[in-house]
Design a protein around this motif. Structure first.
Motif, PDB file in Angstrom:
ATOM      1  N   UNK A 567      28.451  52.204  34.391  1.00 12.78           N
ATOM      2  CA  UNK A 567      27.835  50.890  34.222  1.00 12.78           C
ATOM      3  C   UNK A 567      27.387  50.776  32.763  1.00 12.78           C
ATOM      4  N   UNK A 568      27.881  49.777  32.057  1.00 15.71           N
ATOM      5  CA  UNK A 568      27.540  49.580  30.653  1.00 15.71           C
ATOM      6  C   UNK A 568      27.497  48.083  30.360  1.00 15.71           C
ATOM      7  N   UNK A 569      27.123  47.715  29.152  1.00 15.96           N
ATOM      8  CA  UNK A 569      27.024  46.301  28.803  1.00 15.96           C
ATOM      9  C   UNK A 569      27.212  46.085  27.321  1.00 15.96           C
ATOM     10  N   UNK A 570      27.549  44.829  26.955  1.00 17.25           N
ATOM     11  CA  UNK A 570      27.706  44.482  25.544  1.00 17.25           C
ATOM     12  C   UNK A 570      27.528  42.979  25.374  1.00 17.25           C
ATOM     13  N   UNK A 571      27.092  42.611  24.157  1.00 18.41           N
ATOM     14  CA  UNK A 571      26.855  41.202  23.851  1.00 18.41           C
ATOM     15  C   UNK A 571      28.185  40.479  23.656  1.00 18.41           C
ATOM     16  N   UNK A 572      28.277  39.245  24.167  1.00 18.41           N
ATOM     17  CA  UNK A 572      29.446  38.390  24.010  1.00 18.41           C
ATOM     18  C   UNK A 572      28.958  36.998  23.619  1.00 18.41           C
ATOM     19  N   UNK A 573      29.831  36.133  23.100  1.00 16.46           N
ATOM     20  CA  UNK A 573      29.392  34.765  22.765  1.00 16.46           C
ATOM     21  C   UNK A 573      28.743  34.070  23.956  1.00 16.46           C
ATOM     22  N   UNK A 574      27.538  33.595  23.765  1.00 19.53           N
ATOM     23  CA  UNK A 574      26.846  32.865  24.815  1.00 19.53           C
ATOM     24  C   UNK A 574      26.096  33.723  25.798  1.00 19.53           C
ATOM     25  N   UNK A 575      26.095  35.053  25.620  1.00 20.91           N
ATOM     26  CA  UNK A 575      25.347  35.858  26.582  1.00 20.91           C
ATOM     27  C   UNK A 575      25.680  37.331  26.525  1.00 20.91           C
ATOM     28  N   UNK A 576      25.845  37.948  27.718  1.00 21.09           N
ATOM     29  CA  UNK A 576      25.952  39.398  27.837  1.00 21.09           C
ATOM     30  C   UNK A 576      26.867  39.711  29.012  1.00 21.09           C
ATOM     31  N   UNK A 577      27.772  40.688  28.862  1.00 19.55           N
ATOM     32  CA  UNK A 577      28.647  41.128  29.959  1.00 19.55           C
ATOM     33  C   UNK A 577      28.183  42.486  30.465  1.00 19.55           C
ATOM     34  N   UNK A 578      27.840  42.548  31.764  1.00 28.55           N
ATOM     35  CA  UNK A 578      27.480  43.803  32.429  1.00 28.55           C
ATOM     36  C   UNK A 578      28.726  44.308  33.141  1.00 28.55           C
ATOM     37  N   UNK A 579      29.152  45.539  32.833  1.00 32.95           N
ATOM     38  CA  UNK A 579      30.436  46.053  33.306  1.00 32.95           C
ATOM     39  C   UNK A 579      30.217  47.195  34.300  1.00 32.95           C
ATOM     40  N   UNK A 580      30.930  47.133  35.458  1.00 32.87           N
ATOM     41  CA  UNK A 580      30.976  48.226  36.435  1.00 32.87           C
ATOM     42  C   UNK A 580      32.437  48.657  36.528  1.00 32.87           C
ATOM     43  N   UNK A 581      32.759  49.862  36.014  1.00 38.56           N
ATOM     44  CA  UNK A 581      34.146  50.327  35.940  1.00 38.56           C
ATOM     45  C   UNK A 581      34.280  51.679  36.625  1.00 38.56           C
ATOM     46  N   UNK A 582      35.442  51.899  37.287  1.00 38.44           N
ATOM     47  CA  UNK A 582      35.704  53.201  37.925  1.00 38.44           C
ATOM     48  C   UNK A 582      37.039  53.734  37.434  1.00 38.44           C
ATOM     49  N   UNK A 583      37.355  54.990  37.814  1.00 38.86           N
ATOM     50  CA  UNK A 583      38.612  55.629  37.388  1.00 38.86           C
ATOM     51  C   UNK A 583      39.578  55.787  38.545  1.00 38.86           C
ATOM     52  N   UNK A 584      39.490  54.844  39.526  1.00 37.36           N
ATOM     53  CA  UNK A 584      40.362  54.910  40.700  1.00 37.36           C
ATOM     54  C   UNK A 584      41.720  54.302  40.437  1.00 37.36           C
ATOM     55  N   UNK A 585      42.354  53.854  41.542  1.00 36.10           N
ATOM     56  CA  UNK A 585      43.719  53.348  41.440  1.00 36.10           C
ATOM     57  C   UNK A 585      43.775  51.931  40.886  1.00 36.10           C
ATOM     58  N   UNK A 586      42.659  51.209  40.917  1.00 40.25           N
ATOM     59  CA  UNK A 586      42.661  49.852  40.401  1.00 40.25           C
ATOM     60  C   UNK A 586      43.124  48.842  41.432  1.00 40.25           C
ATOM     61  N   UNK A 587      43.249  47.586  40.997  1.00 41.90           N
ATOM     62  CA  UNK A 587      43.610  46.486  41.892  1.00 41.90           C
ATOM     63  C   UNK A 587      44.949  45.927  41.458  1.00 41.90           C
ATOM     64  N   UNK A 588      45.898  45.774  42.389  1.00 41.18           N
ATOM     65  CA  UNK A 588      47.213  45.226  42.039  1.00 41.18           C
ATOM     66  C   UNK A 588      47.074  43.829  41.437  1.00 41.18           C
ATOM     67  N   UNK A 589      47.897  43.486  40.436  1.00 38.30           N
ATOM     68  CA  UNK A 589      47.801  42.165  39.798  1.00 38.30           C
ATOM     69  C   UNK A 589      47.897  41.008  40.783  1.00 38.30           C
ATOM     70  N   UNK A 590      48.715  41.148  41.810  1.00 40.85           N
ATOM     71  CA  UNK A 590      48.894  40.052  42.764  1.00 40.85           C
ATOM     72  C   UNK A 590      47.639  39.793  43.583  1.00 40.85           C
ATOM     73  N   UNK A 591      46.724  40.787  43.659  1.00 41.74           N
ATOM     74  CA  UNK A 591      45.519  40.637  44.479  1.00 41.74           C
ATOM     75  C   UNK A 591      44.300  40.170  43.685  1.00 41.74           C
TER      76      UNK A 591
END
Length: 652
Positions: A567-591
């Motif tokens: 869980x990490x975060x960074x400033x972006x235009x107009x606010x802040x993005x809070x990120x929750x990322x894992x190292x799993x298989x991910x989500x297929x593009x179609x889904x």
């Protein structure tokens, strides 16, 4: 009060002299028991005068006097001594003492005389300084005149020669001041046998033949000519005036002459003459267009009247508004208020314009107001806030204000423009609706509880039947019925979470603390929270904890081989993005476009749908930006107004 240093090696005389001299209230006496001590004091502070004894150990009064005259030339100095020898008095006066006074006789008259001589010396010194300053000011004034100016005395010596004279003739002041060589210098201007200043100085009115363009005006003499040699041969038209200099008694003590470059005026006159015919030719055209100009003027008048009427209509619109409209400076002084503002607060314009006025706001709302104004920045100049005020009757009412800041180029706020309204009725309706929802939720929870109990009993009967039925076909149908029951149970439990959304007011929640509570309850590991999030709070629904729970559960349930969540975060235009990322298989593009749709997925399909709904309550958004095969990545965008430091200060 004048400050005087009194130097004597006899302490009793010092004390006695200090008492007598300070009796009139005109002097403040500082004392020194030796010349060494006196020299130290003179270096450290400024005195208006010095009184000194003559005979003292080490350095005597005359040596002290010579030192003072060497370093403080005009400082008044009186030698006050018991020595009565005439040669000492003469030497003291020759060395620069203002007065010499012998000690002895009656004390009071003696110190009265001493005070008188001291004041006389100080006044004389001040007059000398004033005269010096006056002369310097006069010299500077003449030196910086825009016209070339010089003056001579009765002995025909140059006593003033300003910078413009140097520029015009090429002769510097130090080469001519104190000399009578001005005729040679003036030959650059005009080769004349007798200069104007000499004619005026001697009041010689017989020199018209030598000066054909001379004009007398009382005791002043003027002349105009073209000089081809001035300005290093560039030439110029010059206008000259000379007049006598008088002393205070009316005696002529010299003469002064001013020379003005009128080339520009002459050229303008020539141009005026050359354009006279053109102007005559244009006169007919001007006459022809006069009617058109008059028509344009009439149209301009009509437009101006329309502008005045428009301004009046605008003012009427502002004044007729039911909203409260005001403008005020950063220190709270009101610049403008409309009628609605005055009526609401029970104030007149005279009581508000130019004065500070802040409504009575309950203490609990002060942090909200402070955070609101901090959030107004050049990139976000308009912000809205709702808060309570206490009326003079004690009644608590709600207001909504939209505040716009006007900024200087350096980012400083110069003015706030505010539009407000009373939202008490709306808040009461919202509260009533909130209470109604609580009652409906209570009824729903009771109903849900009863349904789950009945469903549990039904599933229990299914379990009993499963042990008694041997027909494979019937057993398969029974299994499907039990699975359907589980789906129904999951949907009923989801309604419990969904109905809790918005039931409680959003609040400021510490991000790392909220995540820590989820990890403690859910047993998720390993989850790493970036240290940069420490002390950061987000304004969100109390179910924010459920958001993190759903995201962590989704990673471990569907990520197949997840070993780490970050869980990490960074400033972006107009606010802040809070990120929750894992190292799993991910989500297929179609889904990716469907994962937040209710019912989509291999489980209940409600977790991510509920996550998005909880965030939407406080204008937070979520999207998935991970790369398939390298892990899922959920980005929660938080507007700047919904994020702050734990101290209450805005993050940006």
């Amino acid at each position: 009060m004048l400050s005087v240093l009194y130097v004597d090696d006899d302490p009793s005389l010092l004390n006695l002299g200090k008492i007598f001299l300070e009796m009139s209230g005109k002097l403040r006496i500082d004392t020194a028991a030796s010349v060494g001590e006196a020299l130290d004091k003179v270096q450290r502070r400024k005195y208006d005068g010095i009184i000194s004894d003559y005979e003292m150990p080490g350095i005597n009064g005359l040596e002290f006097l010579r030192h003072v005259r060497c370093h403080y030339r005009d400082l008044p100095f009186i030698l006050f001594t018991g020595k009565g020898r005439e040669e000492i008095a003469i030497e003291a006066l020759n060395s620069g003492a203002d007065f010499y006074l012998q000690k002895g006789g009656e004390q009071k008259p003696q110190f009265v005389e001493l005070e008188h001589k001291l004041l006389t010396a100080i006044d004389r010194n001040r007059m000398r300084d004033d005269l010096k300053e006056s002369r310097q000011q006069l010299s500077d004034l003449i030196d910086f005149l825009p016209d070339a100016t010089f003056a001579i005395n009765r002995e025909n010596k140059v006593i003033s020669w300003n910078r413009m004279m140097e520029k015009m003739t090429g002769v510097p002041p130090d080469a001519i001041l104190g000399t009578g060589k001005y005729l040679d210098a003036l030959s650059v201007i005009n080769e004349e046998p007798v200069p104007l200043v000499d004619i005026v100085l001697n009041n010689d009115k017989t020199c018209e033949d030598a000066h054909p363009n001379l004009v007398w005006n009382g005791d002043k003499l003027t002349s105009e000519l073209y000089s081809p040699k001035v300005y290093e041969g560039k030439g110029a038209f010059l206008w000259r005036i000379a007049s006598p200099l008088y002393d205070s008694g009316g005696t002529v003590i010299g003469a002064i002459e001013t020379i003005r470059d009128v080339t520009g005026r002459k050229e303008a006159e020539e141009k005026l003459r050359s354009t006279h015919e053109e102007l005559n030719a244009a006169y007919e055209q001007l006459t022809a267009t006069e009617e058109e100009l008059r028509q344009n003027y009439d149209e301009l008048t009509r437009n101006q009247q329309a502008l005045v009427q428009s301004e009046e209509r605008y003012r009427n619109v502002v004044e007729d508004q039911t909203e409260f409209i005001c403008r005020f400076s950063p220190d709270g002084r009101h610049i403008f208020v409309n009628n609605a503002y005055c009526r609401y607060f029970g104030k007149t314009r005279e009581e508000l314009i130019g004065h500070k006025f802040v409504p009575d706001i309950p203490k609990e709302d002060h942090p909200l107001i402070a955070a609101h104004f901090v959030s107004i920045r050049p990139d976000h100049p308009v912000q809205t806030v709702e808060h309570r005020i206490r009326m003079p009757s004690g009644e608590i009412r709600w207001q909504q204000w939209s505040d716009r800041a006007i900024f200087e180029k350096d980012g400083r706020v110069t003015e706030y423009q505010s539009v407000g309204r009373d939202i008490t009725d709306r808040r009461h309706k919202d509260q009533a609706l909130h209470e109604a929802n609580k009652k409906l939720n209570l009824l729903s929870s009771i109903t849900r509880h009863d349904i789950i109990n009945q469903l549990t009993a039904l599933q229990g009967y299914f379990a009993l039947l499963e042990g008694r039925i041997t027909d494979p076909g019937v057993r398969d149908l029974l299994k499907r019925a039990m699975q359907t029951g589980e789906v129904i149970r999951g949907q009923i439990l989801f309604t419990q979470q969904y109905e809790d959304m918005g039931l409680q007011n959003p609040s400021w929640q510490d991000i790392p603390t909220t995540i820590a509570a989820v990890l403690g309850d859910g047993g998720f590991s390993p989850v790493n929270v970036d240290a940069s999030l420490n002390g950061i709070e987000v304004f969100a629904d109390p179910l924010l904890k459920q958001v993190f729970y759903n995201l962590f559960e989704n990673a471990f349930m569907h990520g197949e081989h997840v070993t780490r969540i970050e869980v990490l975060g960074h400033e972006v235009p107009g606010g802040f993005d809070l990120v929750v990322a894992d190292d799993g298989c991910g989500i297929p593009p179609a889904d990716k476009q469907n994962i937040f749709v209710k019912g989509f997925g291999s489980h209940t399909g409600l977790g991510l749908f509920l996550t998005q709904e909880i965030l939407t309550i406080t204008s937070l958004t979520i999207r998935e930006t991970g790369e398939y095969g390298r892990g899922a990545r959920f980005e929660i965008h938080i507007p700047a107004a919904r994020l702050r430091k734990a101290s209450g200060r805005a993050l940006f």
